[in-house]
Design a protein around this motif. Structure first.
Motif, PDB file in Angstrom:
ATOM      1  N   MET A 114      26.043 -33.349 -44.252  1.00 26.76           N
ATOM      2  CA  MET A 114      26.132 -34.800 -44.086  1.00 26.76           C
ATOM      3  C   MET A 114      25.540 -35.267 -42.759  1.00 26.76           C
ATOM      4  SD  MET A 114      29.973 -35.402 -45.570  1.00 26.76           S
ATOM      5  CE  MET A 114      30.052 -37.140 -45.149  1.00 26.76           C
ATOM      6  N   GLY A 115      25.147 -34.307 -41.926  1.00 23.18           N
ATOM      7  CA  GLY A 115      24.497 -34.673 -40.672  1.00 23.18           C
ATOM      8  C   GLY A 115      25.339 -34.556 -39.429  1.00 23.18           C
ATOM      9  N   ALA A 116      26.500 -33.887 -39.506  1.00 26.59           N
ATOM     10  CA  ALA A 116      27.337 -33.716 -38.317  1.00 26.59           C
ATOM     11  C   ALA A 116      26.593 -32.927 -37.250  1.00 26.59           C
ATOM     12  CB  ALA A 116      28.643 -33.003 -38.675  1.00 26.59           C
ATOM     13  N   ALA A 117      26.639 -33.417 -36.011  1.00 27.47           N
ATOM     14  CA  ALA A 117      25.986 -32.724 -34.898  1.00 27.47           C
ATOM     15  C   ALA A 117      26.728 -31.443 -34.539  1.00 27.47           C
ATOM     16  CB  ALA A 117      25.914 -33.643 -33.682  1.00 27.47           C
ATOM     17  N   TYR A 118      28.016 -31.427 -34.842  1.00 28.31           N
ATOM     18  CA  TYR A 118      28.870 -30.266 -34.565  1.00 28.31           C
ATOM     19  C   TYR A 118      30.142 -30.416 -35.378  1.00 28.31           C
ATOM     20  CZ  TYR A 118      31.162 -33.706 -31.545  1.00 28.31           C
ATOM     21  OH  TYR A 118      31.782 -34.842 -31.070  1.00 28.31           O
ATOM     22  N   ILE A 119      30.916 -29.353 -35.447  1.00 27.49           N
ATOM     23  CA  ILE A 119      32.220 -29.425 -36.101  1.00 27.49           C
ATOM     24  C   ILE A 119      33.301 -29.036 -35.095  1.00 27.49           C
ATOM     25  CG2 ILE A 119      31.411 -29.086 -38.464  1.00 27.49           C
ATOM     26  CD1 ILE A 119      32.152 -26.130 -38.238  1.00 27.49           C
ATOM     27  N   LEU A 120      34.487 -29.577 -35.300  1.00 29.18           N
ATOM     28  CA  LEU A 120      35.623 -29.316 -34.412  1.00 29.18           C
ATOM     29  C   LEU A 120      36.826 -28.962 -35.270  1.00 29.18           C
ATOM     30  CD1 LEU A 120      36.694 -31.363 -31.303  1.00 29.18           C
ATOM     31  CD2 LEU A 120      38.385 -30.854 -33.072  1.00 29.18           C
ATOM     32  N   THR A 121      37.495 -27.884 -34.918  1.00 30.78           N
ATOM     33  CA  THR A 121      38.683 -27.444 -35.655  1.00 30.78           C
ATOM     34  C   THR A 121      39.924 -27.498 -34.767  1.00 30.78           C
ATOM     35  OG1 THR A 121      38.213 -25.131 -35.081  1.00 30.78           O
ATOM     36  CG2 THR A 121      37.382 -25.935 -37.200  1.00 30.78           C
ATOM     37  N   GLY A 122      41.081 -27.585 -35.396  1.00 33.80           N
ATOM     38  CA  GLY A 122      42.328 -27.655 -34.643  1.00 33.80           C
ATOM     39  C   GLY A 122      43.461 -26.922 -35.328  1.00 33.80           C
ATOM     40  N   SER A 123      43.897 -27.432 -36.482  1.00 35.34           N
ATOM     41  CA  SER A 123      45.071 -26.882 -37.164  1.00 35.34           C
ATOM     42  C   SER A 123      44.963 -25.387 -37.401  1.00 35.34           C
ATOM     43  CB  SER A 123      45.283 -27.595 -38.507  1.00 35.34           C
ATOM     44  OG  SER A 123      45.580 -28.960 -38.315  1.00 35.34           O
ATOM     45  N   ILE A 124      43.784 -24.918 -37.844  1.00 34.42           N
ATOM     46  CA  ILE A 124      43.646 -23.491 -38.156  1.00 34.42           C
ATOM     47  C   ILE A 124      43.727 -22.633 -36.895  1.00 34.42           C
ATOM     48  CG2 ILE A 124      42.311 -23.949 -40.239  1.00 34.42           C
ATOM     49  CD1 ILE A 124      39.779 -23.215 -38.731  1.00 34.42           C
ATOM     50  N   ASN A 125      43.353 -23.206 -35.752  1.00 38.31           N
ATOM     51  CA  ASN A 125      43.392 -22.437 -34.497  1.00 38.31           C
ATOM     52  C   ASN A 125      44.810 -22.227 -33.992  1.00 38.31           C
ATOM     53  OD1 ASN A 125      40.599 -22.650 -34.639  1.00 38.31           O
ATOM     54  ND2 ASN A 125      40.528 -24.426 -33.288  1.00 38.31           N
ATOM     55  N   GLN A 126      45.716 -23.086 -34.410  1.00 42.93           N
ATOM     56  CA  GLN A 126      47.089 -22.983 -33.933  1.00 42.93           C
ATOM     57  C   GLN A 126      47.782 -21.723 -34.440  1.00 42.93           C
ATOM     58  OE1 GLN A 126      50.876 -26.029 -33.211  1.00 42.93           O
ATOM     59  NE2 GLN A 126      49.416 -26.469 -34.828  1.00 42.93           N
ATOM     60  N   SER A 127      47.256 -21.159 -35.529  1.00 39.82           N
ATOM     61  CA  SER A 127      47.845 -19.927 -36.067  1.00 39.82           C
ATOM     62  C   SER A 127      47.173 -18.680 -35.497  1.00 39.82           C
ATOM     63  CB  SER A 127      47.730 -19.912 -37.599  1.00 39.82           C
ATOM     64  OG  SER A 127      46.374 -19.915 -38.012  1.00 39.82           O
ATOM     65  N   CYS A 128      46.279 -18.852 -34.534  1.00 39.81           N
ATOM     66  CA  CYS A 128      45.528 -17.720 -33.970  1.00 39.81           C
ATOM     67  C   CYS A 128      46.278 -17.053 -32.817  1.00 39.81           C
ATOM     68  CB  CYS A 128      44.159 -18.189 -33.480  1.00 39.81           C
ATOM     69  SG  CYS A 128      43.050 -18.690 -34.813  1.00 39.81           S
ATOM     70  N   VAL A 129      45.873 -15.837 -32.513  1.00 37.90           N
ATOM     71  CA  VAL A 129      46.557 -15.056 -31.484  1.00 37.90           C
ATOM     72  C   VAL A 129      46.466 -15.721 -30.107  1.00 37.90           C
ATOM     73  CG1 VAL A 129      46.315 -12.849 -32.680  1.00 37.90           C
ATOM     74  CG2 VAL A 129      44.496 -13.611 -31.145  1.00 37.90           C
ATOM     75  N   GLU A 130      45.377 -16.470 -29.851  1.00 31.28           N
ATOM     76  CA  GLU A 130      45.201 -17.081 -28.537  1.00 31.28           C
ATOM     77  C   GLU A 130      46.023 -18.356 -28.357  1.00 31.28           C
ATOM     78  OE1 GLU A 130      41.311 -15.139 -29.797  1.00 31.28           O
ATOM     79  OE2 GLU A 130      42.657 -16.645 -30.653  1.00 31.28           O
ATOM     80  N   ALA A 131      46.526 -18.943 -29.443  1.00 25.38           N
ATOM     81  CA  ALA A 131      47.287 -20.192 -29.343  1.00 25.38           C
ATOM     82  C   ALA A 131      48.589 -19.953 -28.586  1.00 25.38           C
ATOM     83  CB  ALA A 131      47.588 -20.743 -30.732  1.00 25.38           C
ATOM     84  N   ASP A 132      48.886 -20.822 -27.636  1.00 27.30           N
ATOM     85  CA  ASP A 132      50.094 -20.662 -26.821  1.00 27.30           C
ATOM     86  C   ASP A 132      51.275 -21.338 -27.520  1.00 27.30           C
ATOM     87  OD1 ASP A 132      51.814 -20.004 -24.847  1.00 27.30           O
ATOM     88  OD2 ASP A 132      50.895 -21.217 -23.277  1.00 27.30           O
TER      89      ASP A 132
END
Length: 528
Positions: free
Chosen positions: A301-319
């Motif tokens: 659709m032409g996005a210059a970039y993508i940004l994620t949030g919810s999925i990162n919260q379940s990652c090992v680095e999430a505090d």
């Protein structure tokens, strides 16, 4: 990869750096991987008519907007968005930078000392690698917002993510234009960059516009900026880059990405035509991006970039505690709900949170409805007061007020205390807000006694992600690493895009040819 018989086309689609040709033979269509010179070879052999379809290389580093990546020193157009209270941790920001991407430290809700501690850590660790910090709009505490900006300027933090802003503020304008100058070639140089996170068109207009003259004049009168900085500010936008935030976790207007992104891109074009900015404006997409298909759709659709949030919260680095990460790994797409926001409680602002395994959304909504309907806690019916004190606050109202006062004394925001002592409705609001604020901290800390009150910011993306990774090594939180997930989403997006190019040329794909399941980073590297 799926546990099926290997599909030859699937293998070719994964070779994202090499073109694919669909060749018509007597036995049907064969797919081969050749470089672009095959066109000339086929022509010389008078077999060009046998080429039925062509798929170019679709490299990860070619996704998104080249100008955006160059502006921020990125290899890949991927951002790990800021999650407040340090959930997007220094560790998460580091791993993104070390893998050619970018993360924003979640500074919202943290004290200045904690923010400064992480600034020093990240600057020492990452040097010139790309990273940024969050600046969240502090509606009830503008002094804290300005103090945060002072901290960023002091330590030369040159990139921030501006979130939850409903209008431009003195602090945000000060950050953007401080240090602006004209170089020897007459080009305007802006040391400080803003990536805005926006879901409403009226807010996007403010970010794509130059800083408001009224606020610029105010800063000039206070001696915070120079005359030159004030004059040059008329030629730059508040934000060069804007993230169209669709249905996301935390603060969200639940906008559908399919309508939001094109609207913001049209607005970008309108403002480029109006102001003729030297640097092009860029629009990225956030909210719901959790699978290769959704990432491919965003770039398509032409996005210059993508940004994620919810999925990162379940990652090992999430505090955040492991208990919350387990809850997130079990969530499905419909396991989210809207609940009152702690920072803008009185005006009815809401955040999207996980509802599975917690009573927070229900309890927070009850507090808000009682606040709206009554002028003081004493006016509430006895049954509701008892429930609030025994089940929600787990303390007498006056005891909860004492704790709330201590918090505002500690943060230096005594204006709120003074107002509450003269306004019982505001006093009730502050106590109810204290529950909302503490609920997110209980989730971060893993306070099992308050597990049913966990406030876990989360959007429907987590359910889509869990469905995609089911049966793979990423099904459990112990294996979820932010950068590895990002590479999987982008690599998978390249495969989806290549498969789509075949389809639009009339090629029917064999079953499973366009499927992609998570792979280890080392396995992905083999194809890059």
């Amino acid at each position: 990869m799926p546990d099926e018989t290997p599909n030859p086309l699937n293998d070719l689609l994964m070779q994202v750096n090499t073109p694919i040709f669909a060749i018509q033979t007597e036995d049907g269509i064969n797919f081969i991987s050749k470089d672009n010179n095959f066109f000339f070879t086929a022509f010389k052999e008078n077999t060009e008519h046998r080429i039925k379809a062509f798929v170019p290389a679709v490299r990860l580093e070619n996704l998104g907007d080249e100008g955006f990546k160059k502006r921020h020193g990125l290899k890949y157009p991927y951002i790990a968005g800021a999650m407040a209270n340090g959930i997007t941790s220094a560790a998460m920001v580091k791993t993104m930078a070390q893998n050619g991407m970018m993360g924003f430290f979640g500074a919202g809700g943290l004290c200045l000392e904690k923010i400064e501690e992480n600034i020093i850590d990240l600057k020492n660790s990452l040097k010139d690698k790309p990273f940024g910090f969050n600046l969240i709009h502090s509606l009830g505490d503008p002094d804290h917002e300005m103090a945060t900006v002072d901290l960023y300027l002091k330590h030369k933090i040159t990139l921030i993510s501006a979130a939850a802003f409903m209008r431009m503020t003195p602090a945000l304008v000060y950050y953007r234009i401080k240090g602006i100058y004209s170089d020897s070639k007459g080009q305007i140089v802006t040391p400080n960059h803003v990536i805005a996170k926006v879901s409403r068109i009226e807010i996007a207009r403010q970010f794509f516009s130059p800083p408001p003259k009224k606020l610029v004049s105010l800063l000039l009168e206070k001696g915070l900026i120079t005359q030159q900085e004030a004059q040059l500010s008329a030629y730059i936008p508040m934000a060069q880059d804007l993230t169209a935030e669709a249905d996301s976790g935390g603060h969200t207007d639940n906008r559908p990405a399919l309508t939001l992104l094109p609207t913001m891109m049209a607005l970008k074009n309108e403002f480029m035509e109006t102001y003729h900015y030297k640097e092009p404006l860029c629009v990225g997409l956030a909210g719901g991006i959790a699978t290769p298909e959704s990432a491919a759709a965003a770039f398509g659709m032409g996005a210059a970039y993508i940004l994620t949030g919810s999925i990162n919260q379940s990652c090992v680095e999430a505090d955040i505690c492991d208990d919350v990460k387990k809850m997130l790994c079990q969530a499905e797409q419909a396991d989210v709900a809207m609940a009152p926001a702690a920072d803008m409680f009185e005006i009815g602002a809401k955040v999207q949170v996980l509802k599975r395994g917690t009573l927070f959304p229900v309890r927070a909504d009850k507090l808000f409805k009682l606040y709206r309907a009554h002028n003081s806690f004493d006016d509430i019916d006895e049954k509701s007061k008892q429930e609030i004190q025994e089940k929600i606050l787990q303390a007498k109202f006056e005891d909860a007020w004492t704790s709330t006062k201590e918090f505002f004394h500690k943060t230096g925001n005594t204006k709120e205390i003074e107002r509450a002592q003269n306004d019982p409705k505001h006093k009730m609001s502050l106590v109810f807000r204290s529950y909302l604020g503490l609920s997110s901290k209980w989730a971060i800390q893993g306070n099992l006694e308050r597990k049913m009150d966990y406030q876990i910011w989360c959007g429907p993306a987590i359910g889509a992600f869990n469905q995609w990774v089911k049966g793979s090594f990423l099904e459990v939180h112990e294996n979820r690493e932010t950068a590895e997930i990002a590479l999987n989403l982008m690599f998978g997006a390249c495969i989806c895009i290549r498969a789509s190019i075949l389809k639009i040329q009339g090629i029917t794909l064999p079953r499973g040819a366009d499927l992609f399941k998570p792979m280890k980073k080392k396995e992905i590297s083999f194809f890059l």
